[in-house]
Write an enzyme that holds these catalytic residues in place. Structure first.
Site, mmCIF file in Angstrom:
data_model
loop_
_atom_site.group_PDB
_atom_site.id
_atom_site.type_symbol
_atom_site.label_atom_id
_atom_site.label_comp_id
_atom_site.label_asym_id
_atom_site.label_seq_id
_atom_site.Cartn_x
_atom_site.Cartn_y
_atom_site.Cartn_z
ATOM 1 C CG ASP A 1 49.534 33.982 37.089
ATOM 2 O OD1 ASP A 1 50.936 34.240 36.848
ATOM 3 O OD2 ASP A 1 49.593 34.208 38.614
ATOM 4 C CE1 TYR B 1 35.491 33.876 31.923
ATOM 5 C CE2 TYR B 1 33.726 34.034 33.953
ATOM 6 C CZ TYR B 1 34.955 34.348 33.769
ATOM 7 O OH TYR B 1 35.930 34.285 35.041
ATOM 8 C CG ASN C 1 39.441 32.306 29.522
ATOM 9 O OD1 ASN C 1 39.625 33.719 30.428
ATOM 10 N ND2 ASN C 1 38.925 31.618 29.922
ATOM 11 C CD GLU C 2 43.073 30.478 32.137
ATOM 12 O OE1 GLU C 2 42.835 28.827 32.090
ATOM 13 O OE2 GLU C 2 43.307 30.570 33.296
ATOM 14 C CD GLU D 1 38.844 33.474 35.737
ATOM 15 O OE1 GLU D 1 37.779 33.118 34.842
ATOM 16 O OE2 GLU D 1 39.214 32.287 36.755
ATOM 17 C CE1 TYR E 1 35.305 31.573 36.898
ATOM 18 C CE2 TYR E 1 35.193 29.951 39.047
ATOM 19 C CZ TYR E 1 35.256 30.595 38.144
ATOM 20 O OH TYR E 1 34.425 29.377 36.345
#
Length: 476
Positions: free
Chosen positions: A201, A86, A158-159, A266, A298
């Site tokens: 998600d 990350y 990421n998100e 993940e 993860y």
């Protein structure tokens, strides 16, 4: 003369072997040499969490070769073929770690963003954070990793979109960052490296995010603002669940028309604990592999969030957790020959044309006009990052793990990596768990023809023999 030959052979054996770069064909990752489809069997890798990212002192997850060797040996034993990292600093040398993971057939999925100010798009104020300085850093990450053949892809975000309000403002900036990264790679990398997005998600935004990012404004896949892949962080399968109860069936239905590879960036719900990973045979089974390209558990190391496969002490010693053994057992049940050895299908998929009808959720952005590249950033794209740290593979001369590593039963394990043959990626080996009554566990077993055997069982003997002959001819 013979001594010189052996010395050169040793150097050859540790530098000439490499994974083959993967390419994207339609909704598949494909080995560029064999043409076979590639499925991700990975783990998230961020030892120490965000606290392990210390660029000011030259530390990030890929900066310490001894640590990477220890962890690569355990991942090779487990059967992992990919890691997601990350937070990496573009100013740190990663040659040793990247070369170790390359040697054992493990690809790297890298986020270009990091947690410090100016190192990511601010979801609360994307316009002010989308700057030439920010892009310069993301391009520097590309420079640092572009020459490693096991660099699989870059995540542009990421998100960042995690609810409807962020879905109203962020999507155009994700397409803009994707465009800028892809344009930079096209000008400054000798190969095309995919760029994609890792999504939360969240039902309210997931499908709209996927549609917004995968569609094309040019009518084909040449649109540089279109993602090359789409991933999601999913924890819906908990314990001994099912394809329906976990809503995996809904995901497959939603993504069945995807024009890009889709996978779990993940997964691995940690309730109940220890985990049993019963989702693994389903994820890599006939219900999901026609649509999904695998996933990453993860996470490798135990952190405060309690998702670790291993526990790492401050002195570098390590003990496997029950989750490691459970995941290994599930991996060993897979028929990887069928999964990784099959020819890719759906290699030519027309992406949807960007229009407002793709967006279902009220309030989610349905305008596909994206920001122009910031002033000054286009010059960086054209001319490259100045004084950049460009990585390269280096000899992997040490294969023996020096730290103390214990199995779940407390017994010390004797670990080393096995350098794989050219074009090999790692696969589950079919080994028994760490609770087996032995104090010595090699990172790769003897060769076998079992369906569970894979690249971990392939030695470099033939390559070495060829090298001996070739070098002998030269030196005699």
């Amino acid at each position: 003369m013979f001594t010189q030959t052996l010395a050169l052979l040793a150097l050859y054996a540790h530098t000439a072997l490499a994974v083959q770069p993967l390419v994207i064909q339609g909704s598949n990752f494909v080995n560029s040499v064999t043409g076979n489809r590639y499925q991700i069997l990975g783990v998230a890798y961020q030892p120490g969490g965000e606290a392990g990212y210390k660029p000011q002192s030259g530390e990030d997850p890929l900066s310490n070769g001894d640590v990477c060797l220890r962890d690569a040996a355990l991942m090779q034993r487990l059967g992992v073929n990919a890691i997601r990292v990350y937070n990496v600093s573009p100013d740190i040398n990663h040659d040793e770690c990247a070369s170790i993971f390359n040697a054992v057939g493990i690809y790297m999925l890298l986020d270009v963003n990091a947690p410090f100010s100016g190192e990511s798009i601010n979801r609360g104020d994307p316009e002010s954070s989308y700057t030439a300085s920010y892009l310069n850093r993301t391009f520097a990450v590309v420079e640092a990793f572009k020459n490693y053949p096991n660099t699989l892809l870059f995540f542009a975000g990421n998100e960042v979109i995690n609810d409807v309000p962020t879905g109203a403002n962020i999507p155009p900036y994700m397409r803009a960052v994707t465009r800028d990264l892809k344009n930079y790679i096209a000008k400054h990398s000798t190969r095309s490296i995919p760029v994609g997005y890792s999504a939360a998600d969240v039902r309210d935004t997931l499908i709209d995010t996927w549609n917004y990012l995968q569609c094309t404004t040019t009518g084909d896949d040449s649109d540089p603002s279109r993602v090359d892949l789409f991933a999601l962080n999913s924890y819906s399968w908990c314990g001994d669940s099912t394809f329906q109860t976990s809503s995996y069936d809904t995901l497959i239905s939603d993504f069945q028309s995807t024009s890009v590879p889709v996978f779990f960036s993940e997964y691995g719900c940690n309730k109940p604990s220890p985990r049993i990973f019963t989702e693994v045979p389903v994820l890599y089974g006939p219900l999901m592999t026609p649509v999904m390209s695998g996933g990453l558990v993860y996470e490798f190391s135990q952190e405060t969030s309690n998702y670790g496969l291993v526990s790492i002490a401050s002195n570098g010693s390590l003990q496997l957790r029950q989750d490691y053994d459970a995941l290994q057992g599930q991996y060993n049940s897979l028929n990887l020959t069928a999964i990784q050895g099959s020819r890719a299908e759906n290699t030519s998929v027309t992406p949807p044309t960007c229009n407002s009808t793709l967006i279902l959720e009220s309030g989610f952005n349905n305008n596909f006009t994206i920001p122009e590249t910031p002033s000054g950033a286009q010059d960086i794209i054209n001319n490259g990052v100045s004084s950049s740290n460009v990585g390269k593979l280096v000899p992997v001369t040490n294969t023996k793990v020096s730290q103390v590593v214990q199995g779940t039963n407390g017994q010390t394990m004797d670990l080393s990596i096995t350098v794989l043959a050219d074009d090999q990626s790692n696969t589950p080996s079919g080994q028994t768990s760490s609770t087996a009554p032995t104090t010595t566990t090699s990172s790769a077993p003897a060769a076998t023809t079992s369906k569970k055997s894979g690249a971990t069982n392939l030695k470099i003997t033939s390559c070495a023999l060829l090298a001996v002959g070739f070098l002998a001819v030269i030196l005699l």
